[in-house]
Design a protein around this motif. Structure first.
Motif, short mmCIF file in Angstrom:
data_model
loop_
_atom_site.label_atom_id
_atom_site.label_comp_id
_atom_site.label_asym_id
_atom_site.label_seq_id
_atom_site.Cartn_x
_atom_site.Cartn_y
_atom_site.Cartn_z
N LYS A 143 0.83 -1.21 0.00
CA LYS A 143 0.00 0.00 0.00
C LYS A 143 0.86 1.26 0.00
N ASP A 144 2.05 1.18 0.59
CA ASP A 144 2.92 2.35 0.69
C ASP A 144 3.71 2.63 -0.59
N SER A 145 3.64 1.71 -1.56
CA SER A 145 4.40 1.92 -2.79
C SER A 145 3.59 2.76 -3.78
N PRO A 146 4.10 3.93 -4.18
CA PRO A 146 3.35 4.81 -5.08
C PRO A 146 3.34 4.33 -6.53
N TYR A 147 4.16 3.33 -6.85
CA TYR A 147 4.28 2.88 -8.24
C TYR A 147 3.48 1.60 -8.52
N ILE A 148 2.83 1.08 -7.49
CA ILE A 148 2.06 -0.16 -7.63
C ILE A 148 0.57 0.15 -7.67
N LYS A 149 -0.10 -0.45 -8.62
CA LYS A 149 -1.55 -0.26 -8.75
C LYS A 149 -2.25 -0.96 -7.59
N GLN A 150 -3.06 -0.21 -6.87
CA GLN A 150 -3.72 -0.74 -5.68
C GLN A 150 -5.04 -1.42 -6.04
N GLU A 151 -5.08 -2.74 -5.90
CA GLU A 151 -6.31 -3.50 -6.17
C GLU A 151 -6.82 -4.24 -4.93
N LEU A 152 -5.95 -4.37 -3.92
CA LEU A 152 -6.36 -5.06 -2.70
C LEU A 152 -7.41 -4.25 -1.96
N GLY A 153 -7.18 -2.96 -1.86
CA GLY A 153 -8.13 -2.10 -1.16
C GLY A 153 -8.39 -2.61 0.25
N GLU A 154 -9.65 -2.68 0.59
CA GLU A 154 -10.06 -3.16 1.91
C GLU A 154 -10.58 -4.59 1.86
N ARG A 155 -10.20 -5.32 0.84
CA ARG A 155 -10.67 -6.71 0.71
C ARG A 155 -10.25 -7.53 1.93
N LYS A 156 -11.12 -8.43 2.34
CA LYS A 156 -10.79 -9.35 3.42
C LYS A 156 -9.75 -10.35 2.92
N ASN A 157 -9.00 -10.92 3.85
CA ASN A 157 -7.98 -11.89 3.47
C ASN A 157 -8.57 -13.06 2.70
N SER A 158 -9.77 -13.48 3.06
CA SER A 158 -10.43 -14.59 2.36
C SER A 158 -10.70 -14.22 0.90
N GLU A 159 -11.06 -12.97 0.65
CA GLU A 159 -11.29 -12.52 -0.72
C GLU A 159 -9.98 -12.47 -1.50
N VAL A 160 -8.93 -12.04 -0.82
CA VAL A 160 -7.62 -11.97 -1.46
C VAL A 160 -7.16 -13.36 -1.86
N MET A 161 -7.30 -14.33 -0.96
CA MET A 161 -6.85 -15.69 -1.26
C MET A 161 -7.72 -16.35 -2.32
N SER A 188 0.04 -4.45 -10.54
CA SER A 188 -0.86 -4.42 -9.39
C SER A 188 -0.30 -5.19 -8.19
N ASP A 189 -0.78 -4.84 -7.01
CA ASP A 189 -0.39 -5.54 -5.80
C ASP A 189 -0.79 -7.00 -5.86
N ILE A 190 -1.93 -7.29 -6.46
CA ILE A 190 -2.39 -8.67 -6.57
C ILE A 190 -1.45 -9.49 -7.47
N ARG A 191 -0.98 -8.87 -8.55
CA ARG A 191 -0.06 -9.58 -9.45
C ARG A 191 1.24 -9.95 -8.73
N ILE A 192 1.75 -9.03 -7.91
CA ILE A 192 2.97 -9.31 -7.16
C ILE A 192 2.73 -10.41 -6.13
N LEU A 193 1.59 -10.36 -5.47
CA LEU A 193 1.26 -11.40 -4.48
C LEU A 193 1.11 -12.77 -5.14
N LYS A 194 0.57 -12.80 -6.34
CA LYS A 194 0.43 -14.08 -7.06
C LYS A 194 1.80 -14.70 -7.32
N ARG A 195 2.75 -13.86 -7.70
CA ARG A 195 4.11 -14.36 -7.95
C ARG A 195 4.74 -14.89 -6.66
N ALA A 196 4.57 -14.14 -5.57
CA ALA A 196 5.16 -14.54 -4.29
C ALA A 196 4.50 -15.81 -3.76
N HIS A 197 3.19 -15.94 -3.97
CA HIS A 197 2.48 -17.14 -3.52
C HIS A 197 2.93 -18.36 -4.30
#
Length: 359
Positions: A143-161, A188-197
């Motif tokens: 969330k603190d990165s100004p260069y990453i597209k924010q798609e997580l927002g306030e989604r619950k962890n279950s929604e993210v997973m 996007s933040d979700i794209r980075i999380l997908k790679r890390a997962h």
């Protein structure tokens, strides 16, 4: 005869003038073409004006005219927009300008600039996730990165997973590999999380298949939980195998793990930085002072070294350990020896140089 000579001279004169005029015209045209070509050459090879630490960004869908206007308005080039447009259209066969973020610090001329913008070699940025961080820390860091597209927002962890792994019931803790990830502006933040997962899943699958430990851990998920505890207990590579040995021995003998980091994790935001005896008695699913076995989920994102330590514990009879204050750990086989170590390294007063991780 005289008349004939005059006629001849007149004809020659007209022919000479025609030739002279043609040559003059040719010379004039040649000079003109040379001047135009030189002018074009000078303009396309003119220096760009870029002394900024900023980057040049082409937004998705931006027209050629809009891009050239950006270059002009930011004073990147001294050449007129009309000339740039003509040059861009004339050399359009070399490709169109690609959207993205560009570093112009090494670009010297308009020609080099056009080559770069057509290449699509956009600036690669990076984001680092520290070993042992929790999923909440990961989300805040993204969330603190100004260069990453924010798609997580306030989604619950279950929604993210559900988005990342297709498993809303899967707890995110532990399932993202701590590392440095390259990305480009707008990822996007979700794209980075997908790679890390994916990386953590691949690492866990490979390491579980090569495990040395048998019988103590039921599956790869329990290995992930143990690895996260090891990660939180020590930052010294040489101690991880012994810390794993202590916990594995305790699990085998049905002794509580008594790991402070599990208690702290279970306390959540109520932890004020000072772990007390009262805290050690608080009933939470993660309190390994009051509960037998492993906690229900990992308590952070373990490194590859901690995953391997969980699956390859050093052989031995250690059952206790205490931080020495220099970033390393003292291990004991008996409670008596452990109590003596606690008195020496903890209760006698921590020196000002005390540190939890080695430098």
């Amino acid at each position: 005869m005289v008349q004939t000579v005059h006629l001849f001279l007149g004809a020659m004169s007209k022919t000479f003038y025609r030739i002279f005029n043609v040559k003059s015209l040719f010379v004039f045209i040649s000079i003109f073409i040379f001047a135009v070509v030189k002018s074009c050459h000078d303009q396309v090879n003119s220096s760009i004006n870029w002394n900024s630490d900023e980057t040049f960004v082409i937004e998705n869908g931006a027209s050629l005219e809009r891009i050239l206007k950006q270059l002009s308005s930011k004073n990147v080039v001294k050449t007129s927009e009309q000339f740039l447009l003509g040059y861009a259209l004339l050399t359009n066969f070399r490709g169109t300008f690609k959207a993205g973020e560009y570093d112009l610090s090494k670009i010297k001329t308009v020609t080099e600039l056009f080559v770069l913008l057509r290449s699509g070699k956009v600036l690669e940025r990076q984001i680092t996730f520290i070993e042992g961080w929790t999923f909440e820390q990961w989300r805040n860091h993204l969330k603190d990165s100004p260069y990453i597209k924010q798609e997580l927002g306030e989604r619950k962890n279950s929604e993210v997973m559900a988005i990342i792994a297709g498993k809303p019931e899967l707890m995110p803790e532990g399932f993202f590999f701590p590392d440095t990830y390259q990305f480009t502006r707008g990822d996007s933040d979700i794209r980075i999380l997908k790679r890390a997962h994916k990386k953590m899943v691949d690492v866990l699958e490979k390491e579980w298949a090569n495990r040395m430990i048998e019988g103590t851990l039921e599956d790869a998920y329990e290995a992930l939980i143990l690895a996260s505890i090891i990660e939180s207990e020590t930052g010294f590579k040489g101690d991880r195998g012994k810390v794993s040995q202590v916990f594995v021995n305790r699990l085998r003998r049905n002794i509580r793990l008594q790991s402070d980091p599990t208690v702290i994790y279970g306390m959540g935001k109520t932890f004020d930085g000072n772990l007390t005896k009262k805290d050690l008695r608080k009933a939470t699913p993660f309190n390994t002072y009051t509960n037998l076995g492993l906690p229900p989920t990992p308590i952070g994102m373990p490194s590859l070294a901690s995953v391997r330590a969980a699956l390859h514990p050093e052989e031995g009879e250690y059952l206790y350990f205490v931080a020495k204050g220099d970033g390393r750990t003292y291990f004991s086989k008996t409670l008596t020896e452990h109590n003596q170590a606690v008195e020496k390294y903890q209760r006698s007063g921590r020196p000002k140089s005390y540190q939890s991780t080695p430098q």
